[in-house]
Design an enzyme around this catalytic site. Structure first.
Site, mmCIF file in Angstrom:
data_model
loop_
_atom_site.group_PDB
_atom_site.id
_atom_site.type_symbol
_atom_site.label_atom_id
_atom_site.label_comp_id
_atom_site.label_asym_id
_atom_site.label_seq_id
_atom_site.Cartn_x
_atom_site.Cartn_y
_atom_site.Cartn_z
ATOM 1 N N SER A 88 -3.850 -1.099 0.254
ATOM 2 C CA SER A 88 -5.089 -1.446 0.325
ATOM 3 C C SER A 88 -5.489 -2.611 -0.348
ATOM 4 C CB SER A 88 -6.279 -0.379 0.389
ATOM 5 O OG SER A 88 -7.595 -0.882 0.383
ATOM 6 N N ASN A 144 0.617 6.642 6.362
ATOM 7 C CA ASN A 144 -0.647 5.862 6.595
ATOM 8 C C ASN A 144 -1.702 6.703 6.354
ATOM 9 O OD1 ASN A 144 -2.536 4.029 8.223
ATOM 10 N ND2 ASN A 144 -2.558 6.058 9.425
ATOM 11 N N TYR A 148 -9.792 5.695 -4.956
ATOM 12 C CA TYR A 148 -9.296 5.077 -3.890
ATOM 13 C C TYR A 148 -8.674 4.078 -4.382
ATOM 14 C CZ TYR A 148 -8.529 3.219 0.877
ATOM 15 O OH TYR A 148 -7.888 2.595 1.879
ATOM 16 N N ALA A 149 -8.984 2.929 -5.110
ATOM 17 C CA ALA A 149 -8.160 1.783 -5.574
ATOM 18 C C ALA A 149 -7.086 2.362 -6.539
ATOM 19 C CB ALA A 149 -9.190 0.856 -6.387
ATOM 20 N N ALA A 150 -7.200 3.239 -7.363
ATOM 21 C CA ALA A 150 -6.213 3.696 -8.118
ATOM 22 C C ALA A 150 -5.172 4.213 -7.540
ATOM 23 C CB ALA A 150 -6.782 4.613 -9.233
ATOM 24 N N SER A 151 -5.292 5.028 -6.259
ATOM 25 C CA SER A 151 -4.359 5.548 -5.708
ATOM 26 C C SER A 151 -3.576 4.542 -4.834
ATOM 27 C CB SER A 151 -4.985 6.575 -4.543
ATOM 28 O OG SER A 151 -5.667 5.955 -3.398
ATOM 29 N N LYS A 152 -4.221 3.314 -4.390
ATOM 30 C CA LYS A 152 -3.626 2.397 -3.425
ATOM 31 C C LYS A 152 -2.736 1.341 -4.496
ATOM 32 C CE LYS A 152 -4.644 3.803 0.499
ATOM 33 N NZ LYS A 152 -3.693 4.128 1.631
ATOM 34 N N VAL A 194 -0.620 16.526 4.987
ATOM 35 C CA VAL A 194 0.445 15.928 4.092
ATOM 36 C C VAL A 194 0.407 16.106 2.716
ATOM 37 C CG1 VAL A 194 0.733 14.133 5.874
ATOM 38 C CG2 VAL A 194 -0.867 13.652 4.068
#
Length: 247
Positions: A141, A89, A154-158, A63
Site C-alpha cells: 500500500s 490480497n 496498517y502502514a507498518a504491516s504494509k 487467512v
C-alpha cells in the site's frame, strides 16, 4: 488467453480489488479460487459462474488462522490438483492515532495483513517448488511507503509486506518462483466508503490525477506481474497510485 488452465488462489476475493482480480483472471482462462472470511465469498463465486466462467471455487477462509489456510489449500488440491499463482490480497484496517491504539487493533491488522502471508505463501510454495515455477503477488500500500495519520498499524504491516516480498525473491528466484508486490494508492472500495467525504476530498487533492483508482485498475497491475509478460520482474513493488508517491 494468458492464464489458460492455471490455478490462481486469491485471498480477500469477495469484493473490491480481490473480486476485480478474480474476474480478470477468469476472463483470461484461469481456474480461480476465491478465499474470504466474508459470507459474501460464496455469492462472489456464484456471480462469476453466472457470468459464464466454469472453473470457479469459493472457499470461506480466515487467512489469519493456519488451520483454515491448510484446509483451503487441501480443498484446492482436491479440486484442481495444483496451485500456479497466489495473490495475497486480504487486508483490514483498524485506524486510531498511535497513543490511542489498542493491542487488539495492532494484532488484528498484523495478523490479517502480514502474518497471513506466512500461512498462505508457505502453502502455495509447497506446490510451486514441486513444479519448479510459480508467481506470487502481494498487496502492499502507498500507506506503507509514505505513512498515513491514524494508520500506524496498517502502514507498518504494509511496509512489512514489501520487505517480505524482497526477501522471498532472494530465497526462491532460483527455484523458478517470482514474488512481487503491488502498492495501490487510494482505491474506491467498500473499505473506503466508510471514510468521511471531507477526508476523501483532501486525499484526492494529493493525487496528481485528482481521482482514486477503480479496483480493476489495481487488478490489471496484479495480472501483469503474475503473467509471462513480467517474466524478468522479481522482488519489485509496482506502485499504482496516480502519482501520489514516488519510490
Amino acid at each position: 488467453m494468458r492464464f489458460s488452465h492455471q490455478v490462481v488462489v486469491i485471498t480477500g476475493a469477495a469484493r473490491g480489488i480481490g473480486f476485480a482480480t478474480a474476474q480478470l483472471f477468469a476472463a483470461e482462462g484461469a481456474r480461480v479460487v476465491l478465499a474470504d472470511l466474508s459470507d459474501d465469498c460464496a455469492a462472489a463465486g456464484e456471480t462469476l459462474l453466472a457470468q459464464g466462467y466454469s472453473d470457479i471455487l469459493a472457499v470461506r477462509c480466515d487467512v489469519a488462522v493456519r488451520n483454515d489456510v491448510e484446509a483451503l489449500f487441501h480443498k484446492v488440491a482436491s479440486v484442481f490438483g495444483e496451485v500456479d499463482i497466489l495473490v495475497n490480497n486480504a487486508g483490514i484496517t483498524r485506524d486510531a492515532l498511535f497513543h490511542k491504539l489498542t493491542e487488539e487493533q495492532w494484532d488484528s491488522v498484523m495478523s490479517v495483513n502480514l502474518k497471513s502471508m506466512l500461512f498462505t505463501t508457505q502453502a502455495a510454495l509447497g506446490h510451486m517448488l514441486k513444479k519448479g515455477k510459480g508467481a506470487i503477488v502481494n498487496l502492499a500500500s502507498v500507506s506503507g511507503q509514505m505513512g498515513n495519520v491514524g494508520q500506524s498499524n496498517y502502514a507498518a504491516s504494509k511496509a512489512g509486506v514489501e520487505a517480505l516480498t524482497r526477501t522471498l525473491c532472494l530465497e526462491y528466484a532460483a527455484k523458478g518462483i517470482r514474488i512481487n508486490a503491488v502498492a495501490p494508492g487510494f482505491t474506491y472500495s467498500e473499505m473506503t466508503k466508510a471514510i468521511p467525504e471531507t477526508v476523501v476530498e483532501a486525499m484526492l487533492k494529493k493525487i496528481p490525477m485528482r481521482r482514486g483508482a477503480e479496483p480493476q485498475e489495481i487488478a490489471r497491475a496484479i495480472l501483469f506481474l503474475a503473467s509471462g509478460d513480467a517474466s524478468f520482474i522479481n522482488g519489485q513493488t509496482l506502485s499504482v497510485n496516480g502519482g501520489m508517491f514516488f519510490s
